[in-house]
Design a protein around this motif. Structure first.
Motif, PDB file in Angstrom:
ATOM      1  N   MET A   1      19.177  -1.872  -8.511  1.00 27.18           N
ATOM      2  CA  MET A   1      18.767  -1.303  -7.543  1.00 27.18           C
ATOM      3  C   MET A   1      19.648  -1.764  -6.826  1.00 27.18           C
ATOM      4  SD  MET A   1      15.822  -0.888  -9.275  1.00 27.18           S
ATOM      5  CE  MET A   1      15.183   0.049  -7.497  1.00 27.18           C
ATOM      6  N   LEU A   2      19.677   0.153  -6.151  1.00 28.04           N
ATOM      7  CA  LEU A   2      20.052   0.004  -4.600  1.00 28.04           C
ATOM      8  C   LEU A   2      19.735  -0.514  -3.638  1.00 28.04           C
ATOM      9  CD1 LEU A   2      20.656   3.877  -5.480  1.00 28.04           C
ATOM     10  CD2 LEU A   2      22.554   2.011  -5.498  1.00 28.04           C
ATOM     11  N   ASP A   3      19.958  -1.659  -2.887  1.00 25.31           N
ATOM     12  CA  ASP A   3      19.323  -2.815  -2.013  1.00 25.31           C
ATOM     13  C   ASP A   3      18.901  -1.844  -0.724  1.00 25.31           C
ATOM     14  OD1 ASP A   3      19.943  -3.956  -3.394  1.00 25.31           O
ATOM     15  OD2 ASP A   3      22.000  -4.957  -2.901  1.00 25.31           O
ATOM     16  N   ALA A   4      19.643  -0.491  -0.217  1.00 26.33           N
ATOM     17  CA  ALA A   4      19.621   0.827   0.131  1.00 26.33           C
ATOM     18  C   ALA A   4      18.502   1.134   0.740  1.00 26.33           C
ATOM     19  CB  ALA A   4      20.470   1.571   0.882  1.00 26.33           C
ATOM     20  N   LEU A   5      18.518   1.827  -0.776  1.00 26.84           N
ATOM     21  CA  LEU A   5      17.146   2.459  -1.197  1.00 26.84           C
ATOM     22  C   LEU A   5      15.514   1.187  -1.180  1.00 26.84           C
ATOM     23  CD1 LEU A   5      16.126   5.086  -2.291  1.00 26.84           C
ATOM     24  CD2 LEU A   5      16.392   4.833  -4.534  1.00 26.84           C
ATOM     25  N   THR A   6      16.163   0.343  -1.477  1.00 28.92           N
ATOM     26  CA  THR A   6      14.199  -0.632  -1.608  1.00 28.92           C
ATOM     27  C   THR A   6      14.362  -1.126  -0.253  1.00 28.92           C
ATOM     28  OG1 THR A   6      15.967  -1.821  -3.668  1.00 28.92           O
ATOM     29  CG2 THR A   6      13.426  -3.004  -2.461  1.00 28.92           C
ATOM     30  N   VAL A   7      15.419  -0.821   0.741  1.00 29.99           N
ATOM     31  CA  VAL A   7      15.220  -1.127   1.935  1.00 29.99           C
ATOM     32  C   VAL A   7      14.551   0.324   2.473  1.00 29.99           C
ATOM     33  CG1 VAL A   7      17.044  -1.772   4.268  1.00 29.99           C
ATOM     34  CG2 VAL A   7      16.568  -3.098   2.378  1.00 29.99           C
ATOM     35  N   ALA A   8      14.827   0.940   2.201  1.00 31.97           N
ATOM     36  CA  ALA A   8      13.960   2.524   3.180  1.00 31.97           C
ATOM     37  C   ALA A   8      13.046   2.723   2.796  1.00 31.97           C
ATOM     38  CB  ALA A   8      15.432   3.265   2.889  1.00 31.97           C
ATOM     39  N   VAL A   9      12.526   2.447   1.710  1.00 26.53           N
ATOM     40  CA  VAL A   9      11.043   2.179   0.849  1.00 26.53           C
ATOM     41  C   VAL A   9       9.766   1.438   1.819  1.00 26.53           C
ATOM     42  CG1 VAL A   9       9.489   2.609  -0.803  1.00 26.53           C
ATOM     43  CG2 VAL A   9      12.152   3.391  -1.285  1.00 26.53           C
ATOM     44  N   ALA A  10      10.818  -0.159   1.956  1.00 31.03           N
ATOM     45  CA  ALA A  10       9.767  -0.772   2.082  1.00 31.03           C
ATOM     46  C   ALA A  10       9.919  -0.272   3.901  1.00 31.03           C
ATOM     47  CB  ALA A  10      10.723  -2.492   2.072  1.00 31.03           C
ATOM     48  N   VAL A  11      10.916  -0.158   3.828  1.00 31.88           N
ATOM     49  CA  VAL A  11      10.640  -0.166   5.799  1.00 31.88           C
ATOM     50  C   VAL A  11       9.709   1.395   6.538  1.00 31.88           C
ATOM     51  CG1 VAL A  11      11.965   0.787   8.113  1.00 31.88           C
ATOM     52  CG2 VAL A  11      12.485  -0.994   6.836  1.00 31.88           C
ATOM     53  N   SER A  12       9.930   2.953   5.481  1.00 34.38           N
ATOM     54  CA  SER A  12       9.537   3.477   5.614  1.00 34.38           C
ATOM     55  C   SER A  12       7.673   3.070   5.234  1.00 34.38           C
ATOM     56  CB  SER A  12       9.609   4.992   4.954  1.00 34.38           C
ATOM     57  OG  SER A  12       9.921   4.630   3.231  1.00 34.38           O
ATOM     58  N   ALA A  13       7.825   2.346   3.997  1.00 36.38           N
ATOM     59  CA  ALA A  13       6.598   2.613   3.825  1.00 36.38           C
ATOM     60  C   ALA A  13       5.193   1.214   5.360  1.00 36.38           C
ATOM     61  CB  ALA A  13       5.984   0.957   2.789  1.00 36.38           C
ATOM     62  N   LEU A  14       5.910   0.851   5.755  1.00 38.70           N
ATOM     63  CA  LEU A  14       5.526   0.115   6.934  1.00 38.70           C
ATOM     64  C   LEU A  14       5.560   0.670   7.801  1.00 38.70           C
ATOM     65  CD1 LEU A  14       7.711  -3.697   6.532  1.00 38.70           C
ATOM     66  CD2 LEU A  14       4.639  -3.304   5.955  1.00 38.70           C
ATOM     67  N   ALA A  15       6.183   1.829   8.724  1.00 39.21           N
ATOM     68  CA  ALA A  15       6.143   2.490   9.506  1.00 39.21           C
ATOM     69  C   ALA A  15       4.954   3.313   8.740  1.00 39.21           C
ATOM     70  CB  ALA A  15       7.022   4.050   9.200  1.00 39.21           C
ATOM     71  N   LEU A  16       4.665   3.418   7.479  1.00 36.11           N
ATOM     72  CA  LEU A  16       3.695   5.079   7.400  1.00 36.11           C
ATOM     73  C   LEU A  16       2.236   3.722   7.638  1.00 36.11           C
ATOM     74  CD1 LEU A  16       1.987   6.946   6.414  1.00 36.11           C
ATOM     75  CD2 LEU A  16       2.461   6.418   4.033  1.00 36.11           C
ATOM     76  N   ALA A  17       2.207   2.632   7.130  1.00 35.84           N
ATOM     77  CA  ALA A  17       1.252   1.263   7.449  1.00 35.84           C
ATOM     78  C   ALA A  17       1.026   1.005   8.665  1.00 35.84           C
ATOM     79  CB  ALA A  17       1.486   0.430   7.297  1.00 35.84           C
ATOM     80  N   ALA A  18       1.544   1.063   9.267  1.00 35.94           N
ATOM     81  CA  ALA A  18       1.366   0.744  11.040  1.00 35.94           C
ATOM     82  C   ALA A  18       1.084   2.487  11.637  1.00 35.94           C
ATOM     83  CB  ALA A  18       2.626   0.452  12.020  1.00 35.94           C
ATOM     84  N   TRP A  19       1.246   3.505  11.278  1.00 29.07           N
ATOM     85  CA  TRP A  19       0.870   4.722  11.660  1.00 29.07           C
ATOM     86  C   TRP A  19      -0.766   4.929  11.429  1.00 29.07           C
ATOM     87  CZ3 TRP A  19       2.636   9.996   9.555  1.00 29.07           C
ATOM     88  CH2 TRP A  19       2.857  11.257  10.693  1.00 29.07           C
ATOM     89  N   CYS A  20      -1.071   5.132   9.804  1.00 24.00           N
ATOM     90  CA  CYS A  20      -2.131   4.878   9.538  1.00 24.00           C
ATOM     91  C   CYS A  20      -3.059   3.921  10.253  1.00 24.00           C
ATOM     92  CB  CYS A  20      -2.012   4.743   8.131  1.00 24.00           C
ATOM     93  SG  CYS A  20      -1.781   6.394   7.225  1.00 24.00           S
ATOM     94  N   GLY A  21      -2.277   2.366  10.435  1.00 25.27           N
ATOM     95  CA  GLY A  21      -3.253   1.328  11.225  1.00 25.27           C
ATOM     96  C   GLY A  21      -3.827   1.700  12.278  1.00 25.27           C
ATOM     97  N   HIS A  22      -3.033   2.426  13.444  1.00 21.93           N
ATOM     98  CA  HIS A  22      -3.107   2.803  14.650  1.00 21.93           C
ATOM     99  C   HIS A  22      -4.034   4.131  14.357  1.00 21.93           C
ATOM    100  CE1 HIS A  22      -1.996   3.450  18.774  1.00 21.93           C
ATOM    101  NE2 HIS A  22      -2.244   5.133  18.666  1.00 21.93           N
ATOM    102  N   ALA A  23      -4.204   4.654  13.184  1.00 25.42           N
ATOM    103  CA  ALA A  23      -5.157   5.871  13.444  1.00 25.42           C
ATOM    104  C   ALA A  23      -6.911   5.405  13.285  1.00 25.42           C
ATOM    105  CB  ALA A  23      -4.862   7.239  12.212  1.00 25.42           C
TER     106      ALA A  23
END
Length: 119
Positions: A1-23
């Motif tokens: 697996m590409l470590d950078a892609l795994t980190v990018a997916v996880a970080v973007s998912a957490l950002a989306l979670a924070a954004w929707c959680g704020h909503a």
């Protein structure tokens, strides 16, 4: 697996979670721009799915078994689109909570995928 892609997916998912959680905190349902964020996260998860399938096709094998890895890979691709679909049926703050929960699930699945691959 590409470590950078795994980190990018996880970080973007957490950002989306924070954004929707704020909503959800502001008592808002998912809006069009939330769906754009879900699309970005889903494209990253699709890229990871493609990379994982290509690596399996090249003969590389995960440490903890191919069936488990494949199941987690498909689940990680489906987590956010499934939550987005459910949020369409619930046009209240709980739709935003559903997307936030789906994004957190995706981040956890990414950690597990990293572990299954053997890094």
């Amino acid at each position: 697996m590409l470590d950078a892609l795994t980190v990018a997916v996880a970080v973007s998912a957490l950002a989306l979670a924070a954004w929707c959680g704020h909503a959800a905190y502001r008592d808002q349902p998912t809006k069009d721009w939330h769906f754009i964020g879900m699309a970005v996260v889903s494209v990253l998860a699709l890229a990871q799915l493609v990379v994982g399938v290509v690596q399996l096709a090249r003969g590389e094998r995960p440490e903890q078994g191919m069936a488990v890895f494949t199941a987690y890979l498909i689940g990680s691709f489906a987590a956010v689109p499934a939550a987005g679909f459910l949020s369409l049926t619930e046009r209240t703050r709980w739709g935003s909570v559903t997307v936030a929960a789906g994004a957190v699930v995706l981040a956890v699945l990414e950690v597990r995928l990293y572990d299954i691959w053997g890094n």
